[in-house]
Design a protein around this motif. Structure first.
Motif, PDB file in Angstrom:
ATOM      1  N   VAL A 160       0.852  -1.266  -0.106  1.00 51.31           N
ATOM      2  CA  VAL A 160       0.037   0.114   0.009  1.00 51.31           C
ATOM      3  C   VAL A 160       0.943   1.219   0.005  1.00 51.31           C
ATOM      4  CG1 VAL A 160      -1.655   1.228   1.342  1.00 51.31           C
ATOM      5  CG2 VAL A 160      -1.728  -1.251   1.293  1.00 51.31           C
ATOM      6  N   ASN A 161       0.594   2.024  -1.076  1.00 50.48           N
ATOM      7  CA  ASN A 161       1.556   3.279  -0.989  1.00 50.48           C
ATOM      8  C   ASN A 161       0.591   4.457  -0.296  1.00 50.48           C
ATOM      9  OD1 ASN A 161      -0.229   4.341  -3.023  1.00 50.48           O
ATOM     10  ND2 ASN A 161       0.865   3.640  -4.590  1.00 50.48           N
ATOM     11  N   GLY A 162       1.276   5.552  -0.077  1.00 51.17           N
ATOM     12  CA  GLY A 162       0.644   6.612   0.568  1.00 51.17           C
ATOM     13  C   GLY A 162      -0.542   7.159   0.023  1.00 51.17           C
ATOM     14  N   PRO A 163      -0.385   7.604  -1.333  1.00 52.94           N
ATOM     15  CA  PRO A 163      -1.751   8.049  -1.984  1.00 52.94           C
ATOM     16  C   PRO A 163      -2.819   7.049  -2.082  1.00 52.94           C
ATOM     17  CG  PRO A 163       0.030   8.567  -3.340  1.00 52.94           C
ATOM     18  CD  PRO A 163       0.572   7.563  -2.376  1.00 52.94           C
ATOM     19  N   THR A 164      -2.566   5.770  -1.820  1.00 54.00           N
ATOM     20  CA  THR A 164      -3.730   4.765  -1.786  1.00 54.00           C
ATOM     21  C   THR A 164      -4.371   4.838  -0.355  1.00 54.00           C
ATOM     22  OG1 THR A 164      -2.600   3.194  -3.531  1.00 54.00           O
ATOM     23  CG2 THR A 164      -4.393   2.595  -2.231  1.00 54.00           C
ATOM     24  N   TRP A 165      -3.477   4.889   0.380  1.00 58.09           N
ATOM     25  CA  TRP A 165      -3.826   4.947   1.930  1.00 58.09           C
ATOM     26  C   TRP A 165      -4.700   6.441   2.262  1.00 58.09           C
ATOM     27  CZ3 TRP A 165      -5.807   2.752   5.745  1.00 58.09           C
ATOM     28  CH2 TRP A 165      -5.768   2.985   6.878  1.00 58.09           C
ATOM     29  N   VAL A 166      -4.369   7.488   1.706  1.00 59.21           N
ATOM     30  CA  VAL A 166      -5.065   8.705   1.753  1.00 59.21           C
ATOM     31  C   VAL A 166      -6.557   8.708   1.021  1.00 59.21           C
ATOM     32  CG1 VAL A 166      -5.197  11.013   1.194  1.00 59.21           C
ATOM     33  CG2 VAL A 166      -3.125  10.170   2.002  1.00 59.21           C
ATOM     34  N   THR A 167      -6.498   7.852  -0.199  1.00 57.92           N
ATOM     35  CA  THR A 167      -7.763   7.602  -0.658  1.00 57.92           C
ATOM     36  C   THR A 167      -8.610   6.640   0.155  1.00 57.92           C
ATOM     37  OG1 THR A 167      -6.721   7.833  -2.910  1.00 57.92           O
ATOM     38  CG2 THR A 167      -8.763   6.495  -2.819  1.00 57.92           C
ATOM     39  N   LEU A 168      -8.020   5.674   0.642  1.00 61.00           N
ATOM     40  CA  LEU A 168      -8.817   4.802   1.723  1.00 61.00           C
ATOM     41  C   LEU A 168      -9.474   5.688   2.644  1.00 61.00           C
ATOM     42  CD1 LEU A 168      -7.009   1.584   1.558  1.00 61.00           C
ATOM     43  CD2 LEU A 168      -8.875   1.722   0.983  1.00 61.00           C
ATOM     44  N   LYS A 169      -8.530   6.635   3.319  1.00 63.05           N
ATOM     45  CA  LYS A 169      -8.909   7.097   4.418  1.00 63.05           C
ATOM     46  C   LYS A 169     -10.202   8.083   3.929  1.00 63.05           C
ATOM     47  CE  LYS A 169      -4.993   8.785   5.975  1.00 63.05           C
ATOM     48  NZ  LYS A 169      -3.987   9.347   6.970  1.00 63.05           N
ATOM     49  N   SER A 170      -9.779   8.671   2.939  1.00 67.15           N
ATOM     50  CA  SER A 170     -10.796   9.519   2.622  1.00 67.15           C
ATOM     51  C   SER A 170     -12.469   8.909   2.579  1.00 67.15           C
ATOM     52  CB  SER A 170     -10.800  10.658   1.632  1.00 67.15           C
ATOM     53  OG  SER A 170     -10.349   9.856   0.416  1.00 67.15           O
ATOM     54  N   THR A 171     -12.300   7.663   2.086  1.00 62.93           N
ATOM     55  CA  THR A 171     -13.352   6.650   1.437  1.00 62.93           C
ATOM     56  C   THR A 171     -14.073   6.415   2.848  1.00 62.93           C
ATOM     57  OG1 THR A 171     -12.311   6.013  -0.619  1.00 62.93           O
ATOM     58  CG2 THR A 171     -14.125   4.676   0.272  1.00 62.93           C
ATOM     59  N   PHE A 172     -13.258   6.139   3.650  1.00 63.18           N
ATOM     60  CA  PHE A 172     -14.010   5.717   5.006  1.00 63.18           C
ATOM     61  C   PHE A 172     -14.582   6.913   5.615  1.00 63.18           C
ATOM     62  CE2 PHE A 172     -11.424   1.624   5.038  1.00 63.18           C
ATOM     63  CZ  PHE A 172     -12.382   0.857   5.545  1.00 63.18           C
ATOM     64  N   LEU A 173     -13.991   8.029   5.622  1.00 64.48           N
ATOM     65  CA  LEU A 173     -14.503   9.110   6.087  1.00 64.48           C
ATOM     66  C   LEU A 173     -16.000   9.424   5.456  1.00 64.48           C
ATOM     67  CD1 LEU A 173     -14.176  11.585   7.893  1.00 64.48           C
ATOM     68  CD2 LEU A 173     -13.158  12.869   5.817  1.00 64.48           C
ATOM     69  N   MET A 174     -16.019   9.385   4.091  1.00 62.62           N
ATOM     70  CA  MET A 174     -17.190   9.646   3.491  1.00 62.62           C
ATOM     71  C   MET A 174     -18.326   8.653   3.828  1.00 62.62           C
ATOM     72  SD  MET A 174     -16.850  12.496   1.925  1.00 62.62           S
ATOM     73  CE  MET A 174     -18.371  12.504   1.040  1.00 62.62           C
ATOM     74  N   LEU A 175     -17.814   7.260   4.151  1.00 67.95           N
ATOM     75  CA  LEU A 175     -18.777   6.230   4.550  1.00 67.95           C
ATOM     76  C   LEU A 175     -19.223   6.679   5.951  1.00 67.95           C
ATOM     77  CD1 LEU A 175     -19.966   3.374   3.830  1.00 67.95           C
ATOM     78  CD2 LEU A 175     -17.915   2.317   4.670  1.00 67.95           C
ATOM     79  N   GLY A 176     -18.374   6.744   6.848  1.00 72.67           N
ATOM     80  CA  GLY A 176     -18.960   7.472   8.002  1.00 72.67           C
ATOM     81  C   GLY A 176     -19.932   8.308   8.042  1.00 72.67           C
ATOM     82  N   LEU A 177     -19.644   9.496   7.101  1.00 67.39           N
ATOM     83  CA  LEU A 177     -20.496  10.442   6.998  1.00 67.39           C
ATOM     84  C   LEU A 177     -22.066  10.007   6.650  1.00 67.39           C
ATOM     85  CD1 LEU A 177     -20.865  13.568   7.223  1.00 67.39           C
ATOM     86  CD2 LEU A 177     -20.195  13.656   4.797  1.00 67.39           C
ATOM     87  N   CYS A 178     -21.971   9.144   5.648  1.00 67.70           N
ATOM     88  CA  CYS A 178     -23.112   8.476   5.045  1.00 67.70           C
ATOM     89  C   CYS A 178     -23.846   7.722   6.151  1.00 67.70           C
ATOM     90  CB  CYS A 178     -22.887   7.569   3.956  1.00 67.70           C
ATOM     91  SG  CYS A 178     -22.545   8.702   2.316  1.00 67.70           S
ATOM     92  N   LEU A 179     -23.132   7.071   6.787  1.00 64.80           N
ATOM     93  CA  LEU A 179     -23.718   6.113   8.067  1.00 64.80           C
ATOM     94  C   LEU A 179     -24.017   7.034   9.157  1.00 64.80           C
ATOM     95  CD1 LEU A 179     -21.339   3.184   8.000  1.00 64.80           C
ATOM     96  CD2 LEU A 179     -23.595   3.069   7.048  1.00 64.80           C
ATOM     97  N   ALA A 180     -23.533   8.030   9.458  1.00 65.28           N
ATOM     98  CA  ALA A 180     -24.075   8.828  10.370  1.00 65.28           C
ATOM     99  C   ALA A 180     -25.222   9.568   9.951  1.00 65.28           C
ATOM    100  CB  ALA A 180     -23.110  10.045  10.913  1.00 65.28           C
ATOM    101  N   VAL A 181     -25.592   9.979   8.863  1.00 68.26           N
ATOM    102  CA  VAL A 181     -26.687  10.484   8.206  1.00 68.26           C
ATOM    103  C   VAL A 181     -27.858   9.476   8.556  1.00 68.26           C
ATOM    104  CG1 VAL A 181     -28.091  11.372   6.234  1.00 68.26           C
ATOM    105  CG2 VAL A 181     -25.864  12.560   6.909  1.00 68.26           C
ATOM    106  N   MET A 182     -27.591   8.265   8.066  1.00 67.42           N
ATOM    107  CA  MET A 182     -28.593   7.296   8.178  1.00 67.42           C
ATOM    108  C   MET A 182     -28.842   6.665   9.594  1.00 67.42           C
ATOM    109  SD  MET A 182     -27.140   4.545   5.106  1.00 67.42           S
ATOM    110  CE  MET A 182     -27.984   3.338   5.606  1.00 67.42           C
ATOM    111  N   LEU A 183     -27.863   6.920  10.518  1.00 67.74           N
ATOM    112  CA  LEU A 183     -28.063   6.674  11.966  1.00 67.74           C
ATOM    113  C   LEU A 183     -29.097   7.893  12.348  1.00 67.74           C
ATOM    114  CD1 LEU A 183     -27.529   4.519  13.978  1.00 67.74           C
ATOM    115  CD2 LEU A 183     -25.545   5.946  14.671  1.00 67.74           C
ATOM    116  N   GLY A 184     -28.877   8.932  11.895  1.00 69.12           N
ATOM    117  CA  GLY A 184     -29.792  10.146  12.348  1.00 69.12           C
ATOM    118  C   GLY A 184     -31.076  10.085  11.788  1.00 69.12           C
ATOM    119  N   LEU A 185     -31.268   9.467  10.528  1.00 72.90           N
ATOM    120  CA  LEU A 185     -32.709   9.233   9.952  1.00 72.90           C
ATOM    121  C   LEU A 185     -33.301   8.117  10.549  1.00 72.90           C
ATOM    122  CD1 LEU A 185     -31.771   9.614   5.913  1.00 72.90           C
ATOM    123  CD2 LEU A 185     -33.175  11.139   7.672  1.00 72.90           C
ATOM    124  N   ALA A 186     -32.655   7.126  11.194  1.00 77.61           N
ATOM    125  CA  ALA A 186     -33.127   5.828  11.838  1.00 77.61           C
ATOM    126  C   ALA A 186     -33.695   6.349  13.158  1.00 77.61           C
ATOM    127  CB  ALA A 186     -32.163   4.743  11.770  1.00 77.61           C
TER     128      ALA A 186
END
Length: 150
Positions: free
Chosen positions: A64-90
């Motif tokens: 795993v190189n640095g830019p791939t890890w940054v991309t993974l972290k941003s993907t997890f951040l966006m997933l967390g944001l979506c799940l937080a919105v879903m949890l609020g709606l739930a």
């Protein structure tokens, strides 16, 4: 106009990927060795690699190189944001089974991110240049050539 530029870039990227995959798969058995591939689209004149190309290399090469890890972290951040919105709606719907389901998804996401972080802390990141050497895209140095000749 932007769509046309994007389509041209996508075609060039597909051509480059096809050439590299062909080179990797047929290097040992045909007249198309890896050294014949032109990698001007992956390496610039300075030897620098863009983040998008580094992520593509990270998908093809081991490690795993640095830019791939940054991309993974941003993907997890966006997933967390979506799940937080879903949890609020739930919570607003007052459906206990939906709240439990979304909370379980949040737990899975958090545990996967923590496990990936732990794993990369144990193994470390790989440089893009090392990944390029692993799949045969880097220009060979004179030192490597002289070592192989001995």
């Amino acid at each position: 106009m932007t769509i046309m530029v994007f389509e041209k870039l996508l075609q060039k990227l597909e051509t480059t990927i096809d050439l590299q995959l062909s080179a990797v798969f047929f290097a040992g058995q045909s007249q198309f060795p890896i050294s014949d591939c032109k990698m001007d689209s992956i390496e610039s004149d300075k030897g620098d690699v863009s983040s998008a190309k580094a992520v593509l290399l990270g998908a093809l090469a081991p490690g795993v190189n640095g830019p791939t890890w940054v991309t993974l972290k941003s993907t997890f951040l966006m997933l967390g944001l979506c799940l937080a919105v879903m949890l609020g709606l739930a919570f607003s719907s007052s459906d206990s089974s939906l709240m439990l389901h979304v909370a379980f998804l949040v737990l899975i996401c958090v545990s996967l991110f923590l496990l990936l972080t732990w794993f990369l802390a144990e193994t470390g990141l790989v440089s893009v240049e090392h990944q390029m050497r692993e799949i045969g895209l880097a220009q060979s140095d004179n030192l490597e050539t002289s070592r192989k000749n001995k």
